[in-house]
Design a protein around this motif. Structure first.
Motif, mmCIF file in Angstrom:
data_model
loop_
_atom_site.group_PDB
_atom_site.id
_atom_site.type_symbol
_atom_site.label_atom_id
_atom_site.label_comp_id
_atom_site.label_asym_id
_atom_site.label_seq_id
_atom_site.Cartn_x
_atom_site.Cartn_y
_atom_site.Cartn_z
ATOM 1 N N SER A 1 0.846 -1.192 0.000
ATOM 2 C CA SER A 1 0.000 0.000 0.000
ATOM 3 C C SER A 1 0.883 1.245 0.000
ATOM 4 O O SER A 1 2.045 1.198 0.359
ATOM 5 C CB SER A 1 -0.919 0.011 1.212
ATOM 6 O OG SER A 1 -0.238 0.427 2.359
ATOM 7 N N GLU B 1 -0.607 7.939 12.032
ATOM 8 C CA GLU B 1 -1.057 6.598 11.662
ATOM 9 C C GLU B 1 -2.383 6.202 12.299
ATOM 10 O O GLU B 1 -3.078 5.339 11.787
ATOM 11 C CB GLU B 1 0.021 5.577 12.005
ATOM 12 C CG GLU B 1 1.251 5.738 11.131
ATOM 13 C CD GLU B 1 2.325 4.720 11.437
ATOM 14 O OE1 GLU B 1 2.003 3.646 11.980
ATOM 15 O OE2 GLU B 1 3.486 4.999 11.142
ATOM 16 N N SER C 1 7.761 6.214 2.824
ATOM 17 C CA SER C 1 9.126 6.714 3.006
ATOM 18 C C SER C 1 9.966 6.499 1.753
ATOM 19 O O SER C 1 10.748 7.364 1.376
ATOM 20 C CB SER C 1 9.791 6.088 4.233
ATOM 21 O OG SER C 1 9.905 4.697 4.077
ATOM 22 N N THR C 2 9.782 5.359 1.077
ATOM 23 C CA THR C 2 10.499 5.114 -0.180
ATOM 24 C C THR C 2 10.022 6.086 -1.247
ATOM 25 O O THR C 2 10.824 6.687 -1.974
ATOM 26 C CB THR C 2 10.278 3.662 -0.651
ATOM 27 O OG1 THR C 2 10.712 2.787 0.373
ATOM 28 C CG2 THR C 2 11.028 3.376 -1.935
ATOM 29 N N ILE D 1 -7.839 6.860 7.443
ATOM 30 C CA ILE D 1 -7.155 6.735 6.169
ATOM 31 C C ILE D 1 -7.928 7.425 5.043
ATOM 32 O O ILE D 1 -7.359 7.858 4.066
ATOM 33 C CB ILE D 1 -6.935 5.236 5.820
ATOM 34 C CG1 ILE D 1 -6.021 4.586 6.853
ATOM 35 C CG2 ILE D 1 -6.366 5.048 4.429
ATOM 36 C CD1 ILE D 1 -4.640 5.179 6.952
ATOM 37 N N LEU E 1 0.711 3.839 1.932
ATOM 38 C CA LEU E 1 1.104 4.213 3.287
ATOM 39 C C LEU E 1 2.333 3.426 3.740
ATOM 40 O O LEU E 1 3.261 3.992 4.309
ATOM 41 C CB LEU E 1 -0.063 3.991 4.251
ATOM 42 C CG LEU E 1 0.129 4.469 5.685
ATOM 43 C CD1 LEU E 1 0.476 5.944 5.724
ATOM 44 C CD2 LEU E 1 -1.124 4.204 6.491
ATOM 45 N N ASP E 2 2.355 2.129 3.445
ATOM 46 C CA ASP E 2 3.482 1.299 3.833
ATOM 47 C C ASP E 2 4.767 1.670 3.096
ATOM 48 O O ASP E 2 5.863 1.450 3.606
ATOM 49 C CB ASP E 2 3.175 -0.185 3.571
ATOM 50 C CG ASP E 2 2.035 -0.700 4.426
ATOM 51 O OD1 ASP E 2 1.797 -0.121 5.521
ATOM 52 O OD2 ASP E 2 1.378 -1.660 4.002
ATOM 53 N N ASN E 3 4.646 2.221 1.909
ATOM 54 C CA ASN E 3 5.811 2.559 1.082
ATOM 55 C C ASN E 3 6.071 4.056 0.997
ATOM 56 O O ASN E 3 6.839 4.499 0.154
ATOM 57 C CB ASN E 3 5.612 2.000 -0.328
ATOM 58 C CG ASN E 3 5.637 0.496 -0.341
ATOM 59 O OD1 ASN E 3 6.649 -0.103 -0.020
ATOM 60 N ND2 ASN E 3 4.508 -0.112 -0.674
#
Length: 170
Positions: free
Chosen positions: A1, A35, A7-8, A39, A3-5
């Motif tokens: 998702s 967090e 920072s990348t 969402i 949100l999970d990615n």
């Protein structure tokens, strides 16, 4: 998702944005929630030179183009391998200084294994010429519409003469 990615994605976006804007500008990207919050309010907060840019009117035309391209390149390179991007007349509103930055950024995108398709309406685009000259001609695929246009047939022009003419003007 996403949100999970994030920072990348953020790291990639900042690299593209800094390439477009230049190191003298401060670019920031963040999620405007923590967090635990809902969402469904997911948005990205963009800052340029210490100011939140909540609306497109808060950016010049070149800044809007650069922000948009940095975002798109970031999505493509973060979430896809060997992507391609079609960019219509990227030089239509850029001055020479911004063209140089765009050439370097497009080069970065291409050198990551991606494909870039550019179009130009102008008879002579220094941006396309400069980007074309970065690479060996055998590494570049050019669809030369001038070979089949009535104007080109009448004036006997070609992409090679077009690029040659631009190089002689520099």
């Amino acid at each position: 998702s996403f949100l999970d990615n994030f920072s990348t994605f953020k790291y990639t976006f900042l690299n593209y944005a800094n390439s477009f804007f230049g190191e003298t500008h401060e670019v920031g990207l963040s999620l405007p929630f923590n967090e635990e919050s809902a969402i469904d309010t997911l948005m990205i907060k963009f800052r340029l030179d210490g100011k939140d840019r909540d609306d497109s009117y808060m950016l010049s035309e070149s800044q809007r183009i650069f922000t948009d391209l940095a975002f798109r390149f970031s999505v493509l390179t973060t979430f896809h391998d060997r992507s391609f991007f079609i960019c219509e007349t990227p030089d239509s509103t850029l001055d020479m200084f911004h063209e140089e930055k765009a050439v370097k950024t497009f080069e970065t995108y291409i050198n990551k294994g991606n494909s870039l398709i550019l179009t130009a309406n102008a008879r002579k685009s220094s941006l396309i010429s400069k980007l074309y000259n970065v690479y060996n001609p055998t590494e570049v695929n050019v669809v030369d519409l001038t070979q089949i246009s009535k104007l080109a047939i009448n004036e006997k022009c070609s992409f090679s003469s077009y690029i040659g003419g631009l190089n002689n003007e520099s």
